[in-house]
Every structure is written in structure tokens, then in C-alpha cells.
Design an enzyme around this catalytic site. Structure first.
Site, short mmCIF file in Angstrom:
data_model
loop_
_atom_site.label_atom_id
_atom_site.label_comp_id
_atom_site.label_asym_id
_atom_site.label_seq_id
_atom_site.Cartn_x
_atom_site.Cartn_y
_atom_site.Cartn_z
N HIS A 36 0.85 -1.20 0.00
CA HIS A 36 0.00 0.00 0.00
C HIS A 36 0.88 1.24 0.00
O HIS A 36 0.69 2.15 -0.79
CB HIS A 36 -0.94 0.01 1.21
CG HIS A 36 -1.91 1.16 1.19
ND1 HIS A 36 -2.97 1.26 2.05
CD2 HIS A 36 -1.99 2.26 0.41
CE1 HIS A 36 -3.66 2.36 1.80
NE2 HIS A 36 -3.07 3.00 0.81
N GLU A 42 0.88 8.12 -3.81
CA GLU A 42 1.81 7.68 -2.76
C GLU A 42 3.08 8.53 -2.76
O GLU A 42 3.59 8.89 -1.69
CB GLU A 42 2.15 6.20 -2.94
CG GLU A 42 0.99 5.27 -2.66
CD GLU A 42 0.45 5.40 -1.24
OE1 GLU A 42 1.27 5.40 -0.29
OE2 GLU A 42 -0.78 5.52 -1.08
N LYS A 73 2.05 12.41 -1.71
CA LYS A 73 1.61 12.57 -0.32
C LYS A 73 2.68 12.12 0.66
O LYS A 73 2.93 12.79 1.67
CB LYS A 73 0.33 11.78 -0.08
CG LYS A 73 -0.19 11.93 1.36
CD LYS A 73 -1.53 11.24 1.57
CE LYS A 73 -2.00 11.44 3.00
NZ LYS A 73 -3.33 10.80 3.23
N HIS A 74 3.35 10.99 0.40
CA HIS A 74 4.28 10.40 1.36
C HIS A 74 5.74 10.46 0.92
O HIS A 74 6.61 10.83 1.71
CB HIS A 74 3.89 8.95 1.63
CG HIS A 74 2.50 8.77 2.15
ND1 HIS A 74 2.11 9.13 3.42
CD2 HIS A 74 1.38 8.26 1.56
CE1 HIS A 74 0.83 8.85 3.60
NE2 HIS A 74 0.36 8.32 2.48
#
Length: 253
Positions: A60, A114, A117-118
Site C-alpha cells: 500500500h 503515494e 503525499k508520502h
């Protein structure tokens, strides 16, 4: 020599930006999800355009976090996702990091989210390519499905099928196979799942559950903690909130 106030402000701004975009987190959550639980919900799922993924845990995300439970996000809007920088990784990402969101996609939208955001919050440690490569390496290192399946063991016990009086050295011994934790739609204790993963990795995981249409609690995501370099597993400073029942379903896929 006096330095103009405007110049001081500009220097401070440059210093502040360089600090704020640097490594400003304590550890990573490396999160893998079970596709059967993602799909076995009211909202269901859509297989990617490359076809149905394998029945295995998939990535994920790799998420920078703080020890107090908060986390940074969307740290560098000037460094957007660029698939050309990870072109050699895409075939493996399609198998290990597939999208299950609807409508069906090729994964690019998922990976873009992903990264932006991260991933941008770890760019002082992991650049665009290294971020995704690190997640893929961790996935190879942590074969969670095999760990759970192998959690059963052989137990040797003594038996006396004829109920006759035996000398101590005449005892019969039989091997009893205790089954592992399988994605067969059965229910397993949350404790046994955590213990199996700790036995297989050396570290206690965080477990996140969701619910199926019958409101059964099911194994959804497994969180492992990684040091801020993205290199080694560590003991988790804290775990995500647990919405799991004591007995949870491991649905098939």
C-alpha cells in the site's frame, strides 16, 4: 557592515525551506494490504488493467511518521510524480504494488498519490527512484503470506493406542501437524496472527482490519516499522488504531 533587513529575511527563508524539506520524520510505516479484504467490502474493487493480481499481500505504501503518531504529507509540490524516473521498476510494481481502486487503472494514479503525499516527505533520504525501489525491496524481504502459512508446526506427542501397560521406553509417538494461517475464509485469533509475524520477522506488527458486507472483522493491512533511512526493520514506536475483533477473518482472493 550592515546587512539589509530584506537580505536577512531572504536568508532566513532559504534556511527555513532547506530545513523543512529535509528529513523531518522519525520512522516509516511499511504497509501491505490483503487484496481479498480490500475487495470483500461493500464498495468492492476493480482489478488493474494488467489483470487480476496474485493472491498475495501487496504494497500500500511507505509512509514517513513521527513518534507522536502524526505524520508529514505533501511535502514538496515542486517535485511531482514522474513515471519516467521509475520506468525500470514499473513491471515489478505492477505485480507487487497493484491498484485495486475503481475504475480499473494501470497503477500510475495510485503511485502518483503515494509519492506526492508520502514519498516527497522522505526525499532528503530517498529520491524518486529510491523511494519506490526501497518499498519493493522491503516487500521481497517480508513475505507475509508465507510467514502466516508456515506458522503451523509439527508437534510430537506420545500415544498408547492399545491402552496396554508399557514400560517407559515402549511409548508410541505420533506427529500432529498444526495448520498455519491460510487465506481460506476462516477465522483466526488476532493474537495468533501477530505472534506468527513476530516469529517470522523478529518484530511485532500493527494490524488493521476492515469489515465485509456481513460486518465480519477481517485482516486488511499489516504495518511494519522501518528506520528513517529505509534500511532496517525496527520496533514500532506506536501502532495505528486497532479496529479488529479478537477473531478475524482471512478471506480468500
Amino acid at each position: 557592515m550592515k546587512i539589509p533587513v530584506a537580505s536577512l529575511c531572504a536568508l532566513f527563508l532559504i534556511f527555513y525551506v532547506s530545513i523543512s524539506t529535509g528529513q523531518d520524520f522519525d520512522f516509516f510505516y511499511f504497509v501491505q494490504q490483503w487484496p481479498g479484504s480490500y475487495c470483500d467490502t461493500k464498495q468492492s474493487c476493480c482489478y488493474p488493467t494488467t489483470g487480476k493480481p496474485e493472491a498475495d499481500f501487496s504494497i500500500h505504501g511507505l509512509w514517513p511518521n513521527y513518534n507522536d503518531g502524526s505524520y508529514p504529507s505533501d511535502c514538496d509540490p515542486d517535485n511531482p510524480f514522474d513515471s519516467s524516473k521509475i520506468s525500470n521498476l514499473i513491471p515489478k510494481m505492477q505485480s507487487d504494488w497493484p491498484t485495486l481502486a475503481c475504475p480499473s487503472g494501470n497503477g500510475l494514479k495510485f503511485w502518483k498519490h503515494e509519492w506526492e503525499k508520502h514519498g516527497t516527505c522522505s526525499e532528503s533520504v530517498l529520491d524518486h527512484h529510491a523511494y519506490f525501489e526501497t518499498a519493493l525491496r522491503l516487500k521481497d524481504q517480508l513475505n507475509l503470506l508465507q510467514i502466516l502459512k508456515s506458522s503451523g508446526n509439527k508437534h510430537t506427542s506420545s500415544s498408547n493406542p492399545s491402552n496396554t501397560i508399557l514400560r517407559p521406553d515402549d511409548a508410541y509417538f505420533i506427529d500432529i501437524m498444526i495448520p498455519g494461517i491460510e487465506p481460506d475464509g476462516g477465522f483466526y485469533s488476532l493474537k495468533s496472527i501477530k505472534e506468527a509475524i513476530k516469529e517470522g520477522t523478529g518484530y511485532t506488527p500493527g494490524i488493521e482490519c476492515n469489515v465485509d458486507e456481513s460486518r465480519n472483522s477481517q485482516l486488511y493491512q499489516i504495518y511494519m516499522c522501518v528506520d528513517s533511512s529505509g534500511t532496517s526493520l525496527i520496533n514500532c514506536p506506536l501502532f495505528p488504531r486497532n479496529r479488529c475483533s479478537s477473531q478475524i477473518e482471512f478471506p480468500s482472493f
